[in-house]
Design a protein around this motif. Sequence first.
Motif, PDB file in Angstrom:
ATOM      1  N   ASP A  97       0.809  -1.223   0.000  1.00 57.07           N
ATOM      2  CA  ASP A  97       0.000   0.000   0.000  1.00 57.07           C
ATOM      3  C   ASP A  97       0.844   1.276   0.000  1.00 57.07           C
ATOM      4  N   GLU A  98       1.877   1.303   0.801  1.00 54.05           N
ATOM      5  CA  GLU A  98       2.702   2.512   0.911  1.00 54.05           C
ATOM      6  C   GLU A  98       3.359   2.857  -0.428  1.00 54.05           C
ATOM      7  N   LYS A  99       3.843   1.841  -1.123  1.00 54.07           N
ATOM      8  CA  LYS A  99       4.475   2.098  -2.420  1.00 54.07           C
ATOM      9  C   LYS A  99       3.438   2.468  -3.475  1.00 54.07           C
ATOM     10  N   GLN A 100       2.230   1.911  -3.384  1.00 55.86           N
ATOM     11  CA  GLN A 100       1.164   2.317  -4.302  1.00 55.86           C
ATOM     12  C   GLN A 100       0.845   3.804  -4.103  1.00 55.86           C
ATOM     13  N   LYS A 101       0.834   4.247  -2.856  1.00 58.06           N
ATOM     14  CA  LYS A 101       0.571   5.666  -2.575  1.00 58.06           C
ATOM     15  C   LYS A 101       1.671   6.550  -3.150  1.00 58.06           C
ATOM     16  N   ARG A 102       2.898   6.072  -3.092  1.00 57.80           N
ATOM     17  CA  ARG A 102       3.999   6.852  -3.658  1.00 57.80           C
ATOM     18  C   ARG A 102       3.874   6.956  -5.177  1.00 57.80           C
ATOM     19  N   GLN A 104       1.063   6.860  -6.819  1.00 54.35           N
ATOM     20  CA  GLN A 104      -0.062   7.771  -7.038  1.00 54.35           C
ATOM     21  C   GLN A 104       0.372   9.229  -6.867  1.00 54.35           C
ATOM     22  N   SER A 105       1.183   9.478  -5.835  1.00 53.26           N
ATOM     23  CA  SER A 105       1.680  10.841  -5.609  1.00 53.26           C
ATOM     24  C   SER A 105       2.549  11.309  -6.767  1.00 53.26           C
ATOM     25  N   TYR A 106       3.408  10.429  -7.238  1.00 49.75           N
ATOM     26  CA  TYR A 106       4.275  10.795  -8.342  1.00 49.75           C
ATOM     27  C   TYR A 106       3.459  11.051  -9.612  1.00 49.75           C
ATOM     28  N   THR A 107       2.464  10.233  -9.848  1.00 51.05           N
ATOM     29  CA  THR A 107       1.582  10.424 -11.012  1.00 51.05           C
ATOM     30  C   THR A 107       0.878  11.762 -10.918  1.00 51.05           C
ATOM     31  N   GLN A 108       0.405  12.104  -9.731  1.00 55.69           N
ATOM     32  CA  GLN A 108      -0.257  13.392  -9.518  1.00 55.69           C
ATOM     33  C   GLN A 108       0.732  14.537  -9.775  1.00 55.69           C
ATOM     34  N   PHE A 109       1.952  14.385  -9.282  1.00 57.01           N
ATOM     35  CA  PHE A 109       2.992  15.400  -9.495  1.00 57.01           C
ATOM     36  C   PHE A 109       3.222  15.616 -10.988  1.00 57.01           C
ATOM     37  N   LEU A 110       3.350  14.524 -11.757  1.00 57.63           N
ATOM     38  CA  LEU A 110       3.581  14.642 -13.201  1.00 57.63           C
ATOM     39  C   LEU A 110       2.393  15.283 -13.909  1.00 57.63           C
ATOM     40  N   ARG A 111       1.210  14.955 -13.469  1.00 57.46           N
ATOM     41  CA  ARG A 111       0.008  15.511 -14.091  1.00 57.46           C
ATOM     42  C   ARG A 111      -0.100  17.021 -13.837  1.00 57.46           C
ATOM     43  N   ASP A 112       0.299  17.447 -12.660  1.00 53.00           N
ATOM     44  CA  ASP A 112       0.191  18.868 -12.285  1.00 53.00           C
ATOM     45  C   ASP A 112       1.271  19.740 -12.917  1.00 53.00           C
ATOM     46  N   ARG A 113       2.306  19.156 -13.455  1.00 54.08           N
ATOM     47  CA  ARG A 113       3.415  19.945 -14.033  1.00 54.08           C
ATOM     48  C   ARG A 113       3.018  20.602 -15.305  1.00 54.08           C
TER      49      ARG A 113
END
Length: 113
Positions: A97-102, A104-113
Motif C-alpha cells: 500500500d505505501e508504495k502504491q501511494k507513492r 499515485q503521488s508521483y503520477t499526480q505530481f507529473l500531471r500537475d506539471r
Amino acid sequence: MTSLKVAETLKELRHHRGFTQKQLSEQLHISRQAYSNYENGTRLPDLETACVIADYFQISLDQLVRVGLHPEKPADPFASLPKDMQDFLSDYHCLPDEKQKRVQSYTQFLRDR
C-alpha cells in the motif's frame, strides 16, 4: 437470460444423476411437462418449486437460477489495454500500500506539471 441458466443447470444435474425427465419429475413431484418446460427454458419454476429442486440437488437457489454449477470467472478489466499497460498495472497491484501511494503521488505530481 435467467431461464437459460436454470435450463442449463437442470439439464446438467439430471444428466449427472442419469435420470430421464420423467424419472426426475416423479422424484420432484411435478409433471413431466412442467419439468420439461423448465429444462427447455420455456418456463421458470415458481419459488416453491425452485426451492424443492435446489434442496433435492443440494445446491443453492443462486446456483440454480443465476450462476449455475460452474460460475464463470469475471472478465479481466485490463484485457483491452496494451500489454505494457497490463504489465504495469499488474506490477502496481503487487506493490504494498505505501508504495502504491507513492506511485499515485508521483503520477499526480507529473500531471500537475
